[in-house]
Design an enzyme around this catalytic site. Structure first.
Site, mmCIF file in Angstrom:
data_model
loop_
_atom_site.group_PDB
_atom_site.id
_atom_site.type_symbol
_atom_site.label_atom_id
_atom_site.label_comp_id
_atom_site.label_asym_id
_atom_site.label_seq_id
_atom_site.Cartn_x
_atom_site.Cartn_y
_atom_site.Cartn_z
ATOM 1 N N ALA A 66 35.332 33.474 35.924
ATOM 2 C CA ALA A 66 34.530 32.275 35.703
ATOM 3 C C ALA A 66 35.093 31.580 34.465
ATOM 4 O O ALA A 66 35.777 32.210 33.649
ATOM 5 C CB ALA A 66 33.078 32.668 35.475
ATOM 6 N N GLY A 111 35.195 37.008 37.762
ATOM 7 C CA GLY A 111 34.794 36.290 38.974
ATOM 8 C C GLY A 111 35.892 36.239 40.029
ATOM 9 O O GLY A 111 35.607 36.098 41.225
ATOM 10 N N GLU A 114 35.708 39.477 41.798
ATOM 11 C CA GLU A 114 34.488 39.412 42.620
ATOM 12 C C GLU A 114 34.704 38.525 43.855
ATOM 13 O O GLU A 114 34.192 38.819 44.937
ATOM 14 C CB GLU A 114 33.327 38.892 41.754
ATOM 15 C CG GLU A 114 32.932 39.905 40.680
ATOM 16 C CD GLU A 114 31.994 39.343 39.623
ATOM 17 O OE1 GLU A 114 32.346 38.316 38.997
ATOM 18 O OE2 GLU A 114 30.931 39.915 39.399
ATOM 19 N N GLU A 134 34.475 41.575 31.824
ATOM 20 C CA GLU A 134 33.323 40.881 31.237
ATOM 21 C C GLU A 134 32.820 41.526 29.947
ATOM 22 O O GLU A 134 32.372 40.830 29.043
ATOM 23 C CB GLU A 134 32.178 40.806 32.256
ATOM 24 C CG GLU A 134 32.363 39.750 33.338
ATOM 25 C CD GLU A 134 33.133 40.261 34.544
ATOM 26 O OE1 GLU A 134 33.759 41.338 34.465
ATOM 27 O OE2 GLU A 134 33.107 39.569 35.575
HETATM 28 C C1 HXC Z 1 38.749 29.612 31.041
HETATM 29 C C2 HXC Z 1 40.835 30.483 31.014
HETATM 30 C C3 HXC Z 1 40.393 31.642 31.656
HETATM 31 C C4 HXC Z 1 39.010 31.730 31.994
HETATM 32 C C5 HXC Z 1 42.502 31.843 31.294
HETATM 33 N N1 HXC Z 1 42.144 30.644 30.812
HETATM 34 N N2 HXC Z 1 41.442 32.469 31.819
HETATM 35 N N3 HXC Z 1 40.012 29.478 30.713
HETATM 36 N N4 HXC Z 1 38.238 30.674 31.658
HETATM 37 N N5 HXC Z 1 38.493 32.761 32.641
HETATM 38 C C6 HXC Z 1 43.007 29.666 30.156
HETATM 39 C C7 HXC Z 1 43.415 30.080 28.740
HETATM 40 O O1 HXC Z 1 42.385 29.786 27.819
HETATM 41 C C8 HXC Z 1 44.632 29.240 28.540
HETATM 42 O O2 HXC Z 1 44.244 27.933 28.223
HETATM 43 C C9 HXC Z 1 45.266 29.203 29.928
HETATM 44 O O3 HXC Z 1 44.229 29.543 30.841
HETATM 45 C C10 HXC Z 1 46.388 30.205 30.086
HETATM 46 O O4 HXC Z 1 45.885 31.472 29.713
HETATM 47 P P1 HXC Z 1 46.643 32.469 28.683
HETATM 48 O O5 HXC Z 1 45.612 33.413 28.188
HETATM 49 O O6 HXC Z 1 47.415 31.687 27.689
HETATM 50 O O7 HXC Z 1 47.662 33.195 29.679
HETATM 51 P P2 HXC Z 1 48.227 34.680 29.597
HETATM 52 O O8 HXC Z 1 48.587 35.049 28.209
HETATM 53 O O9 HXC Z 1 49.285 34.749 30.649
HETATM 54 O O10 HXC Z 1 46.992 35.616 30.014
HETATM 55 C C11 HXC Z 1 46.459 35.528 31.310
HETATM 56 C C12 HXC Z 1 45.106 36.268 31.359
HETATM 57 C C13 HXC Z 1 44.188 35.781 30.208
HETATM 58 C C14 HXC Z 1 45.330 37.780 31.219
HETATM 59 C C15 HXC Z 1 44.487 35.995 32.743
HETATM 60 O O11 HXC Z 1 44.142 34.337 30.236
HETATM 61 C C16 HXC Z 1 42.791 36.272 30.252
HETATM 62 O O12 HXC Z 1 42.518 37.415 29.850
HETATM 63 N N6 HXC Z 1 41.845 35.423 30.733
HETATM 64 C C17 HXC Z 1 40.426 35.754 30.714
HETATM 65 C C18 HXC Z 1 40.058 36.727 31.792
HETATM 66 C C19 HXC Z 1 38.596 37.079 31.768
HETATM 67 O O13 HXC Z 1 38.053 37.547 30.733
HETATM 68 N N7 HXC Z 1 37.910 36.843 32.910
HETATM 69 C C20 HXC Z 1 36.477 37.138 33.029
HETATM 70 C C21 HXC Z 1 35.670 35.891 32.719
HETATM 71 S S1 HXC Z 1 33.955 36.205 32.792
HETATM 72 P P3 HXC Z 1 45.018 27.069 27.078
HETATM 73 O O14 HXC Z 1 44.232 25.798 27.005
HETATM 74 O O15 HXC Z 1 45.040 27.879 25.831
HETATM 75 O O16 HXC Z 1 46.404 26.891 27.654
HETATM 76 C C22 HXC Z 1 33.568 36.133 34.448
HETATM 77 C C23 HXC Z 1 32.105 36.291 34.762
HETATM 78 C C24 HXC Z 1 31.810 36.064 36.224
HETATM 79 O O17 HXC Z 1 34.387 35.973 35.283
HETATM 80 C C25 HXC Z 1 30.322 35.991 36.504
HETATM 81 C C26 HXC Z 1 29.654 34.742 36.065
HETATM 82 C C27 HXC Z 1 28.191 34.647 36.475
#
Ligand code: HXC
Length: 260
Positions: A66, A111, A114, A134
Site C-alpha cells: 500500500a 499489500g 496480499e 508491515e
Molecule cells: C510508497 C513507495 C513504496 C510504498 C516504494 N516506494 N515502496 N512509495 N509506498 N509502499 C517508493 C520509494 O519511496 C521511492 O520513491 C521509490 O518507490 C523507489 O523505491 P526505493 O526504496 O528507492 O527502491 P529500492 O531501494 O529498490 O527498494 C525497493 C523496495 C523498497 C525494497 C520495494 O522501496 C521498500 O522497502 N518499499 C516499502 C515496502 C513496504 O514496506 N511495503 C508495505 C507497505 S504497508 P522516491 O520518491 O524516493 O523515488 C502495506 C499495508 C497493506 O502494504 C494494508 C493496508 C490496509
C-alpha cells in the site's frame, strides 16, 4: 477499454493482462490505483470475451505494498476505511468468475503480497521477492495478509513472515508453497499466457464452478464443503459442456465447449 491512469489493460490471446503501472512508486497501491483495479473488476465481471485475468506489475516491482505516504497521517477511521476498500477489492478478485493468475515479476510486499494471495494461482520470476514488512512500519497487514497467508503456507510460516517482516526470495516462496511455479524473468509472461490458454481450452462453466467450490469450501467445515461440491457436481451434470466433454472423450475427438 476504459482509460486508466495507474493500470494498463491489454487483451492477449485468451487473457486480459492487467499491469499495475506506477513504476516511480514501485507500483504501490494508492487509493486511486485500488479504485481503478476495482473499476476494471466490476466492469468485466460478466465479460465473456476472455478466459483468464493475469495481474502483473511494470518495472522491477509487482507491487511494493500500500502507498506508505497515504498512511502516515491516517487516523483510526481512515485506516478501517482503507482496509475495507482493499479487502473488498481482494475479495472481488478472489470471487471473480474467471481464474486470476498473479504473474509476479518483482517485489511483492505488504499489500502486494496480499494481492498475489488473493489471486488463484501465483507464477513468479526468479527475481521476485515476497514479504509482509508491515511491522517495520508499526503496522499489521490489512489487506487480508493475517488471514490468507496462514491458509496458504500454514500458521508457523505465516507467523514467521508477518512477525519478522523478513523478505523471502522466489525459490523459498516456491518451496513453502506460496508460489505455484517459478521461471526465468523473460519467460514469466509466456508461462502465464500458456497457463491461461490451457485453462481457456476447458469448459468455462466447469472452470468457474471448480474455482467457486475450492474458494467457498475453504470457508466451510469439510462436511458442508463436500455437500456443496455434491450439489455443484449435480448441477454441472445438467450442462451441455458435460455431455460434450464426455462424448468427445469416448469418440476420441477434441471437445467443443460452449460454456453452457
Ligand atoms: C510508497 C513507495 C513504496 C510504498 C516504494 N516506494 N515502496 N512509495 N509506498 N509502499 C517508493 C520509494 O519511496 C521511492 O520513491 C521509490 O518507490 C523507489 O523505491 P526505493 O526504496 O528507492 O527502491 P529500492 O531501494 O529498490 O527498494 C525497493 C523496495 C523498497 C525494497 C520495494 O522501496 C521498500 O522497502 N518499499 C516499502 C515496502 C513496504 O514496506 N511495503 C508495505 C507497505 S504497508 P522516491 O520518491 O524516493 O523515488 C502495506 C499495508 C497493506 O502494504 C494494508 C493496508 C490496509
Amino acid at each position: 477499454m476504459a482509460d486508466y491512469k495507474n493500470i494498463l489493460v491489454e487483451k492477449k490471446d485468451a487473457a486480459i493482462v492487467l499491469t499495475i503501472n506506477r513504476e516511480k512508486a514501485m507500483n504501490a497501491l494508492n487509493r486511486e490505483t485500488v479504485a481503478e483495479i476495482q473499476g476494471f473488476i466490476s466492469s468485466h465481471w460478466s465479460d465473456d470475451s476472455f478466459g483468464v485475468l493475469i495481474i502483473t506489475g511494470a518495472g522491477k516491482a509487482f507491487v511494493a505494498g500500500a502507498d506508505i505516504s497515504e498512511m502516515k497521517d491516517m487516523d483510526i477511521e481512515g485506516g478501517m476505511d482503507m482496509s475495507a476498500r482493499g479487502n473488498y477489492l481482494f475479495k472481488s478478485i478472489q470471487n471473480f468468475p474467471k481464474p486470476v493468475i498473479a504473474a509476479v515479476n518483482g517485489f511483492a510486499l505488504g499489500g502486494g503480497c496480499e494481492l498475489a494471495m488473493a489471486c488463484d494461482i501465483r507464477i513468479a520470476s526468479e527475481k521476485a521477492k515476497f514479504g509482509q514488512p508491515e511491522v517495520n512500519l508499526g503496522l499489521i497487514p490489512g489487506y487480508g495478509g493475517t488471514q490468507r497467508l496462514s491458509r496458504l503456507v500454514g500458521r508457523g510460516k505465516a507467523m514467521q513472515l508477518i512477525l519478522t517482516g523478513d523478505m523471502i526470495k522466489a525459490d523459498e516462496a516456491y518451496r513453502i508453497g506460496f508460489v505455484d511455479e517459478i521461471c526465468a524473468p523473460e519467460e514469466l509472461m509466456d508461462k502465464a499466457l500458456a497457463m491461461a490458454q490451457t485453462i481457456t481450452s476447458k469448459s468455462p462453466l466447469a472452470v468457474r464452478m471448480a474455482k467457486d467450490c475450492v474458494n467457498r469450501g475453504l470457508d466451510m467445515p469439510l462436511s458442508n464443503a463436500l455437500d456443496f461440491e455434491k450439489v455443484n457436481f449435480g448441477a454441472i451434470c445438467g450442462s451441455y459442456d458435460k455431455t460434450e466433454g464426455c462424448t468427445a472423450f469416448l469418440e476420441k475427438r477434441k471437445a467443443e465447449f460452449k460454456g453452457k
